[in-house]
Motif scaffolding. Sequence first.
Motif, short mmCIF file in Angstrom:
data_model
loop_
_atom_site.label_atom_id
_atom_site.label_comp_id
_atom_site.label_asym_id
_atom_site.label_seq_id
_atom_site.Cartn_x
_atom_site.Cartn_y
_atom_site.Cartn_z
N VAL A 130 0.87 -1.18 0.00
CA VAL A 130 0.00 0.00 0.00
C VAL A 130 0.90 1.22 0.00
N HIS A 131 0.65 2.16 -0.90
CA HIS A 131 1.59 3.27 -1.11
C HIS A 131 1.15 4.59 -0.49
N CYS A 132 0.03 4.61 0.22
CA CYS A 132 -0.42 5.80 0.93
C CYS A 132 -0.44 5.54 2.43
N ALA A 133 -0.15 6.57 3.21
CA ALA A 133 -0.25 6.44 4.66
C ALA A 133 -1.69 6.20 5.07
N PRO A 134 -1.98 5.12 5.81
CA PRO A 134 -3.35 4.83 6.24
C PRO A 134 -3.63 5.30 7.66
N ALA A 136 -4.29 5.14 11.45
CA ALA A 136 -3.91 4.13 12.45
C ALA A 136 -2.94 3.10 11.89
N ASN A 137 -2.30 3.42 10.78
CA ASN A 137 -1.35 2.51 10.13
C ASN A 137 -2.00 1.19 9.76
N LYS A 138 -3.30 1.23 9.41
CA LYS A 138 -4.04 -0.01 9.10
C LYS A 138 -4.81 0.15 7.79
N PRO A 139 -4.18 -0.20 6.66
CA PRO A 139 -4.94 -0.21 5.40
C PRO A 139 -5.94 -1.35 5.41
N ARG A 144 -5.62 -2.68 -0.13
CA ARG A 144 -4.49 -3.50 -0.58
C ARG A 144 -4.75 -4.05 -1.97
N ARG A 145 -5.97 -4.50 -2.21
CA ARG A 145 -6.30 -5.03 -3.54
C ARG A 145 -6.24 -3.94 -4.61
N THR A 146 -6.69 -2.74 -4.26
CA THR A 146 -6.64 -1.64 -5.22
C THR A 146 -5.21 -1.31 -5.60
N CYS A 147 -4.32 -1.39 -4.64
CA CYS A 147 -2.91 -1.05 -4.85
C CYS A 147 -2.11 -2.20 -5.46
N GLY A 169 6.55 -8.26 8.18
CA GLY A 169 5.22 -8.37 8.77
C GLY A 169 4.25 -9.20 7.97
N GLY A 170 3.17 -9.62 8.63
CA GLY A 170 2.19 -10.51 8.03
C GLY A 170 1.37 -9.87 6.93
N PHE A 171 1.07 -8.58 7.03
CA PHE A 171 0.28 -7.91 6.00
C PHE A 171 1.03 -7.94 4.67
N GLY A 172 2.29 -7.57 4.70
CA GLY A 172 3.10 -7.60 3.48
C GLY A 172 3.30 -9.01 2.95
#
Length: 246
Positions: A130-134, A136-139, A144-147, A169-172
């Motif tokens: 994800v390339h934008c700051a979300p 609470a740091n939680k996209p 994620r699918r859009t990016c 991390g697990g998200f990545g």
Amino acid sequence: MKSRAETAPSRAPKARTIAELDSLIADCRACPRLVAWREEVAVTKRASFRDQIYWGKAVPGFGPDDASILIVGLAPAAHGANRTGRMFTGDRSGDFLFAAMHAVGLASQSHASSIDDGLRLIDTRITSPVHCAPPANKPTPGERRTCAPYLNRELELLAPTVKVAIVLGGFGWQALMSSLIDGGWDVPRPRPKFGHGARVVVEHPDGRTLSILGCFHVSQQNTFTGRLTSPMLEAILDEAKAAARV
């Protein structure tokens, strides 16, 4: 009718170079929630940075376009990369990461304060799903699918050289596995689970292989508590260097 900036991810597959992809990312406005948040932060600012002009846009990857090692994070930090315009630059997570990279010879210096501070990455590129700051740091999974087309295309453009991916991390980890499947890689089923020190080697039908290494994210939540230490991170980076030489 949506603008070109709002439909930028759909044009990612046509990017001919990493530089062209980076430019497309920087102009992206595809996720309304993320666009609103990154721009609000750029106006309100943190008190200690009130005299600085924030980047306030999507943040492209950073590093050479012929890297053999790819580091996959999560998303830009609100007052880090969203302020400076460069991945992991200007916050404590970046301080921790670049100090370790410098220690093992993957960065030209141990600190990163601004986009023009002279830092160079050595045979390594840093990106995020994800390339934008979300907030609470939680996209969200939808963001994620859009990016995802950006990471998909970045992997394709790096194909001639990339041999190792370090995932913070697990998200990545989940995002990278999805992008590899999209790219035709043979990812085991069920998908390999994330963990610090996890290692998976996947193959592509064209004969390429990619070693994937799991590492706890360099967030303050992990580094301040000792869940991730400098020696732990340096060991992963050294393992990646060794795998890239094979």
